[in-house]
Design a protein around this motif. Sequence first.
Motif, PDB file in Angstrom:
ATOM      1  N   HIS A 117       8.660   0.128  -5.785  1.00  0.00           N
ATOM      2  CA  HIS A 117       7.455  -0.296  -5.071  1.00  0.00           C
ATOM      3  C   HIS A 117       6.800  -1.515  -5.733  1.00  0.00           C
ATOM      4  CE1 HIS A 117       3.726  -0.013  -2.777  1.00  0.00           C
ATOM      5  NE2 HIS A 117       3.093  -0.166  -3.933  1.00  0.00           N
ATOM      6  N   SER A 159       6.159  -1.022   0.958  1.00  0.00           N
ATOM      7  CA  SER A 159       6.636  -1.402  -0.381  1.00  0.00           C
ATOM      8  C   SER A 159       7.406  -2.706  -0.346  1.00  0.00           C
ATOM      9  CB  SER A 159       7.563  -0.321  -0.945  1.00  0.00           C
ATOM     10  OG  SER A 159       6.881   0.889  -1.093  1.00  0.00           O
ATOM     11  N   ARG A 197      10.988   5.531  -4.057  1.00  0.00           N
ATOM     12  CA  ARG A 197       9.956   4.524  -3.788  1.00  0.00           C
ATOM     13  C   ARG A 197       9.235   4.077  -5.057  1.00  0.00           C
ATOM     14  NH1 ARG A 197       4.586   4.715  -3.208  1.00  0.00           N
ATOM     15  NH2 ARG A 197       3.622   3.150  -1.859  1.00  0.00           N
ATOM     16  N   GLU A 198       8.896   5.025  -5.918  1.00  0.00           N
ATOM     17  CA  GLU A 198       8.070   4.672  -7.087  1.00  0.00           C
ATOM     18  C   GLU A 198       8.823   3.752  -8.057  1.00  0.00           C
ATOM     19  OE1 GLU A 198       8.910   7.680  -6.115  1.00  0.00           O
ATOM     20  OE2 GLU A 198       9.897   8.786  -7.737  1.00  0.00           O
ATOM     21  N   ASP A 249       0.863  -1.178   0.000  1.00  0.00           N
ATOM     22  CA  ASP A 249       0.000   0.000   0.000  1.00  0.00           C
ATOM     23  C   ASP A 249       0.901   1.230   0.000  1.00  0.00           C
ATOM     24  OD1 ASP A 249       0.848   0.478   2.612  1.00  0.00           O
ATOM     25  OD2 ASP A 249      -1.015  -0.236   3.537  1.00  0.00           O
ATOM     26  N   GLN A 250       0.338   2.398   0.197  1.00  0.00           N
ATOM     27  CA  GLN A 250       1.166   3.610   0.044  1.00  0.00           C
ATOM     28  C   GLN A 250       2.259   3.719   1.103  1.00  0.00           C
ATOM     29  OE1 GLN A 250      -1.493   6.880   0.181  1.00  0.00           O
ATOM     30  NE2 GLN A 250      -2.103   6.540   2.308  1.00  0.00           N
ATOM     31  N   ASP A 251       2.131   2.964   2.186  1.00  0.00           N
ATOM     32  CA  ASP A 251       3.152   3.042   3.234  1.00  0.00           C
ATOM     33  C   ASP A 251       4.066   1.826   3.290  1.00  0.00           C
ATOM     34  OD1 ASP A 251       2.131   5.489   4.218  1.00  0.00           O
ATOM     35  OD2 ASP A 251       0.499   4.367   5.178  1.00  0.00           O
TER      36      ASP A 251
END
Length: 356
Positions: free
Chosen positions: A231, A162, A227-228, A158-160
Amino acid sequence: MTSRRVLVTGHHGYIGSVLVRLLTEAGYQVVGLDNDLFVNNRFVGQVTHVAGLRRDLRDIAAADLEGFEAVLHLAALSNDPLGSLNPELTYKINNEASMQLARLAKKAGVGRFLFSSSCSMYGAAGPGMLDENAPFNPVTPYAESKVLVERQLTSLEDQDFSPVFLRNTTAYGVSPFMRFDIVLNNLVGSAYTTGKVLIHSDGTPWRPLIHVEDICRAFIAVLEAPREVVHNQAFNVGVTEENYQVRELAEIVREVVPGCVVAYSPNGGPDPRSYRVNFSKIKDALPGFQPKWNVRRGAQELYAACCEARLTLEDFEGPRFTRITHIRKLLADGRLDSRLRWTSTGPVAVPAVSAV
Ligand SMILES: NC(=O)c1ccc[n+]([C@@H]2O[C@H](COP(=O)([O-])OP(=O)(O)OC[C@H]3O[C@@H](n4cnc5c(N)ncnc54)[C@H](O)[C@@H]3O)[C@@H](O)[C@H]2O)c1
């Protein structure tokens, strides 16, 4: 200098011990976690001391995961023979305990979870080049465990949180907790101790190889990437130019180790575990990943280490540096029980981590 705090599981293993050294040199604050199955089996080279938990992965608790920005998860039954010893146990350690670790990490607010996966999940694949989109075809409980963990970890993203899947190809090179049961290390050890570069197949199988330090450089590049970029991504970890047939590896070893000859084991036939891998994705996506080794230099390093250690045939062939043989011996001696937990005599006999 960074002072980012990370947890490395399997830090007293072949790759983990080198990873701890490189992370520490890069300024990371490292905590290790290992149940120390191989901690007595030292080879040449210094062990980098870090704070460590002597803990079985199956007993991990929420408090163990507090305060880390990333978990680098390497602890596992780490090859096909070990994974086939008791497939149910392999499932419990490699799969269930890994997922429990990941869930607790996510709950504790750990941002990145780097999973030490394996190219062996592609299985018997033929002569074509495999990239990360190749179908999974696991043919052993070990490879199956890597597939299952990747699939289940994905569902936690999720967004938090990875997850990242580092699909390592076969490693080579010197580590303080050495393995001679992987192909290049084995060929050099055989040449040094017997004068024969002994090939256990017909020599035709393809094997992509990577130096243990370069695997660690891939882990660090993933830690440091935006991150992107990483991830929920899978990366084959290796170098495309370093795909070799086993007979080519043997020829390189023959040229490096003085006075040896190439020989074929009488039982060796075609080996279905043959695959070639494309490593363009990691090269293109992670410019921070700069591998420094190739097989020829690795063979030279291994030969020098065998000389320094004065490796004996007994140690080369025995339990010291072969994972499955060592575990069988610990079981036969009653130091591990059938669930691969230390019995009362086990931990007492293992020296304290700080004494390593
Ligand atoms: N070496 C390779 O060529 C290679 C290739 C692909 C993937 N991998 C993966 O990389 C990881 C590390 O491999 P390695 O070669 O360093 O293996 P290794 O066997 O040297 O190290 C594994 C470590 O995990 C620990 N461990 C095992 N079971 C445990 C448990 N129940 N609780 C706590 N610790 C436990 C062992 O004590 C050991 O120190 C593994 O996940 C392996 O599958 C390795």
